[in-house]
Write a protein that holds these residues in place. Structure first.
Motif, short mmCIF file in Angstrom:
data_model
loop_
_atom_site.label_atom_id
_atom_site.label_comp_id
_atom_site.label_asym_id
_atom_site.label_seq_id
_atom_site.Cartn_x
_atom_site.Cartn_y
_atom_site.Cartn_z
N VAL A 141 0.83 -1.21 0.00
CA VAL A 141 0.00 0.00 0.00
C VAL A 141 0.87 1.26 0.00
CG1 VAL A 141 -1.60 1.36 1.41
CG2 VAL A 141 -2.05 -1.06 1.00
N ASP A 142 1.96 1.25 0.77
CA ASP A 142 2.85 2.42 0.78
C ASP A 142 3.42 2.68 -0.62
OD1 ASP A 142 2.46 2.95 3.44
OD2 ASP A 142 4.27 1.89 4.12
N GLU A 143 3.81 1.61 -1.31
CA GLU A 143 4.33 1.77 -2.67
C GLU A 143 3.23 2.27 -3.61
OE1 GLU A 143 6.26 -1.73 -4.12
OE2 GLU A 143 7.68 -1.82 -2.45
N LEU A 144 1.99 1.83 -3.39
CA LEU A 144 0.88 2.30 -4.22
C LEU A 144 0.68 3.80 -4.05
CD1 LEU A 144 -1.66 1.88 -5.99
CD2 LEU A 144 -2.92 1.42 -3.87
N ILE A 145 0.75 4.29 -2.83
CA ILE A 145 0.56 5.72 -2.58
C ILE A 145 1.66 6.53 -3.26
CG2 ILE A 145 0.52 7.50 -0.77
CD1 ILE A 145 -0.77 5.37 1.07
N ARG A 146 2.90 6.04 -3.16
CA ARG A 146 4.00 6.75 -3.82
C ARG A 146 3.83 6.72 -5.33
NH1 ARG A 146 7.08 4.23 0.36
NH2 ARG A 146 7.73 2.55 -1.04
N TYR A 147 3.43 5.56 -5.85
CA TYR A 147 3.22 5.41 -7.29
C TYR A 147 2.13 6.37 -7.78
CZ TYR A 147 1.40 3.29 -11.60
OH TYR A 147 0.95 3.07 -12.88
N ALA A 148 1.01 6.41 -7.05
CA ALA A 148 -0.12 7.25 -7.47
C ALA A 148 0.26 8.72 -7.47
CB ALA A 148 -1.30 7.01 -6.53
N ASP A 226 -10.97 -7.54 9.27
CA ASP A 226 -10.35 -7.33 10.57
C ASP A 226 -9.10 -8.19 10.74
OD1 ASP A 226 -11.94 -5.37 11.76
OD2 ASP A 226 -13.47 -6.83 12.32
N GLN A 227 -9.23 -9.46 10.32
CA GLN A 227 -8.16 -10.42 10.55
C GLN A 227 -7.70 -11.03 9.23
OE1 GLN A 227 -10.00 -13.20 13.27
NE2 GLN A 227 -9.55 -11.94 15.05
N ARG A 228 -6.47 -11.50 9.22
CA ARG A 228 -5.95 -12.14 8.02
C ARG A 228 -6.74 -13.41 7.71
NH1 ARG A 228 0.43 -11.32 6.83
NH2 ARG A 228 0.64 -9.22 7.70
N ASP A 229 -6.88 -13.67 6.44
CA ASP A 229 -7.53 -14.88 5.98
C ASP A 229 -6.54 -16.03 6.13
OD1 ASP A 229 -8.54 -17.03 4.44
OD2 ASP A 229 -9.63 -15.65 3.13
N PRO A 230 -6.89 -17.09 6.89
CA PRO A 230 -5.94 -18.19 7.09
C PRO A 230 -5.53 -18.88 5.79
CG PRO A 230 -8.13 -18.76 7.93
CD PRO A 230 -8.14 -17.29 7.62
N THR A 231 -6.34 -18.75 4.75
CA THR A 231 -5.96 -19.34 3.47
C THR A 231 -5.06 -18.41 2.67
OG1 THR A 231 -7.90 -18.48 2.28
CG2 THR A 231 -8.14 -20.60 3.40
N LEU A 232 -4.94 -17.14 3.12
CA LEU A 232 -4.09 -16.15 2.44
C LEU A 232 -3.25 -15.44 3.50
CD1 LEU A 232 -6.91 -14.57 0.21
CD2 LEU A 232 -5.22 -16.28 -0.52
N PRO A 233 -2.44 -16.19 4.24
CA PRO A 233 -1.76 -15.62 5.42
C PRO A 233 -0.75 -14.52 5.13
CG PRO A 233 -0.87 -17.79 4.86
CD PRO A 233 -2.07 -17.59 4.00
N VAL A 238 -6.40 -4.12 6.11
CA VAL A 238 -6.36 -2.65 6.20
C VAL A 238 -6.18 -2.19 7.64
CG1 VAL A 238 -7.63 -2.18 4.08
CG2 VAL A 238 -8.91 -2.61 6.20
N GLY A 239 -6.70 -2.96 8.59
CA GLY A 239 -6.58 -2.58 10.00
C GLY A 239 -5.14 -2.60 10.46
N GLU A 240 -4.43 -3.67 10.16
CA GLU A 240 -3.05 -3.76 10.63
C GLU A 240 -2.12 -2.80 9.89
OE1 GLU A 240 -0.79 -7.48 9.14
OE2 GLU A 240 -2.90 -8.06 9.03
N LEU A 241 -2.54 -2.34 8.71
CA LEU A 241 -1.76 -1.34 7.97
C LEU A 241 -2.04 0.08 8.44
CD1 LEU A 241 -1.98 -2.72 4.32
CD2 LEU A 241 -0.08 -2.94 5.93
N GLY A 242 -3.00 0.23 9.36
CA GLY A 242 -3.30 1.54 9.91
C GLY A 242 -4.43 2.28 9.23
#
Length: 323
Positions: A141-148, A226-233, A238-242
């Protein structure tokens, strides 16, 4: 009076009394097939879920349950049909965030409102994603913001049309990340993904499974849960990224026409909930990146209110009205 004639009259009187003891709508509940209206085309994800659900409800209630597709107008055609149906429990809508919540908040001329329906059961939901083409070299996401912010143009994001969940989520993303974006409407998500894979678009917010299936050309940066998907760990939320304000889901539920008796709703809800809680249904949910949330009318009422708070704020702040 002969005994035979007397017994016949007694039987007739008893059957007549029984008929008046139960309302017509309750009697209709037991002798007609149930139709689940899907406001999308046949063969799609919701259509597949509806057919599995119909089989389970039929088994639980001992009644014939059929699925009827009535696609078009962002779910309005199918939802309108159910809103006008007789409230006897024989016509249900496999509704979701778009057809009921968003349409009612966005469209003043809509032929139905949220209160045109009775809540039957909340079934399942799933997260959205923020996904980009791998060819642009963005991996976070940080790279996306810089790219945009380095581009001299708004980023393009695919949607399922004005007022859709993906359309509104794009507005939320633009405000949160602080860069301009332009929505591009597609008739279906497959068309949007084809353009995204060829880098004719910059972003898409569809659910995870189609993105994972095209992981060589698409990169999921985050899930809106809210939480990571166990099948896509490996994929952060978005929550943990702030960015907790970006938490969003796309839910699916059963609705009935306004005025459907509560006893009928409770019977159908119990059958639907039992079906969704089976191992078979759970496996299909897992394959489609969805989470079971099976619960009765009160849970669906709460979800509708949560939508009013979450998406209603986005709609009001952006002054969105669709006629």
């Amino acid at each position: 009076m002969p005994n035979g004639k007397r017994r016949g009259l007694i039987a007739l009187a008893a059957s007549t009394a029984l008929a008046f003891a139960f309302p017509v709508s309750a009697r209709a509940d037991s002798d007609k097939p149930i139709t689940i209206v899907v406001p999308y085309t046949a063969g799609g994800t919701n259509d597949n879920f509806a057919r599995i659900l119909a089989e389970g409800i039929s088994k639980e209630l001992g009644r014939h349950v059929i699925v009827e597709n009535k696609p078009g107008a962002n779910g309005i055609i199918g939802a309108s049909y159910v809103a006008r149906a007789k409230p006897d429990g024989t016509t249900l809508l496999l509704g979701g965030t778009g057809p009921i919540s968003l349409n009612a908040m966005l469209r003043p001329s809509l032929p139905y409102r949220v209160d045109s329906f009775e809540s039957v059961a909340l079934l399942f939901d799933g997260p959205l994603t923020i996904t980009v083409p791998t060819s642009i070299g963005v991996n976070s996401v940080d790279e996306l913001i810089r790219y945009a912010k380095a581009q001299n143009r708004p980023l393009l994001y695919g949607t399922l049309g004005p007022g859709s969940v993906t359309d509104l989520f794009g507005l939320l993303v633009s405000k949160t990340f602080g860069f301009p974006m332009t929505p591009v409407a597609y008739k279906d998500n497959n068309s949007a993904l084809i353009d995204l894979m060829d880098a004719r678009g910059d972003m898409n917010y569809a659910t995870p499974i189609p993105m994972i299936q095209n992981s060589k050309k698409l990169k999921i940066l985050t899930l809106t849960s809210d939480q990571r998907d166990p099948t896509l760990p490996a994929i952060p939320t978005v929550g943990e990224l702030g960015y907790p304000q970006l938490k969003s889901t796309y839910w699916t539920a059963l609705h009935a026409p306004k005025g459907t008796p509560r006893e009928i709703i409770d019977k159908i809800a119990a059958a639907a909930i039992k079906t969704v809680k089976t191992d078979t249904f759970h496996e299909v949910l897992k394959l489609n990146g969805q989470t079971e949330r099976a619960a009765g009318p009160e849970a669906l009422d709460a979800q509708l209110e949560a939508d009013r708070q979450h998406w209603g704020t986005v709609i009001r702040e952006n002054h969105i009205v669709i006629n």
